[in-house]
Design a protein around this motif. Structure first.
Motif: not given
Length: 174
Positions: A68, A72, A109, A112-114
């Protein structure tokens, strides 16, 4: 969190320090492992702390391999550039707009990653459920096939008995 190359991972192989995000363990797991090691007479492993964290330049070269990371970073870049542009156009000084852009980049970021990780977890759960259903269905099909074969064998034995009975009585005329 990196470990020295000489420290074997649970599988017995030395852990690859470039893939530390793939094998991070929780503190409760490490505590229970140290309790087990103490019970077995082994020296407990030293718990990792923030001061033990060593970030090497090559770690930055492998960050793209983290699950991911791309999504992110792309979300963060888009959000940061968007916020920078909005703040700059709105009349903020360039440095203040840049600070907002960087802050938005970091926040977007992480979010988005989570979100990507959340979607991956859901997908893995679905895949696990599909495999369980598939295995269950395969077991049912195998059971049905076995029962069908047993019925076929029973039918053949019955036909053989009837045929033997007819052959055994065929020499009598009446």
């Amino acid at each position: 969190m990196t470990t020295p190359p000489s420290d074997p991972s649970p599988g017995g192989q030395p852990e690859d320090p470039s893939k530390t995000w793939l094998s991070a363990s929780s503190s409760s797991q490490s505590q229970s492992q140290s309790d087990q090691n103490a019970a077995q007479g082994q020296q407990p492993k030293k718990r990792s702390t923030l001061s033990d964290l060593e970030i090497k330049p090559k770690d930055f070269l492998t960050v793209h391999q983290a699950p991911c990371a791309r999504q992110g970073f792309m979300t963060g870049i888009a959000g940061g550039v968007g916020m920078l542009g909005i703040r700059f156009i709105a009349g903020s000084p360039a440095m203040k707009a840049a600070n907002w852009g960087v802050g938005t980049f970091v926040g977007a970021s992480v979010l988005g990653w989570e979100y990507c990780r959340f979607q991956r977890r859901k997908e893995f759960e679905k895949m696990k459920r599909v495999v369980e259903v598939y295995d269950h269905r395969q077991a049912e099909v195998a059971l049905e096939k076995k029962m069908k074969m047993e019925e076929e064998q029973a039918r053949k034995r019955l036909e053989e008995k009837e045929a033997a009975k007819r052959r055994g009585t065929s020499w009598k005329f009446w």
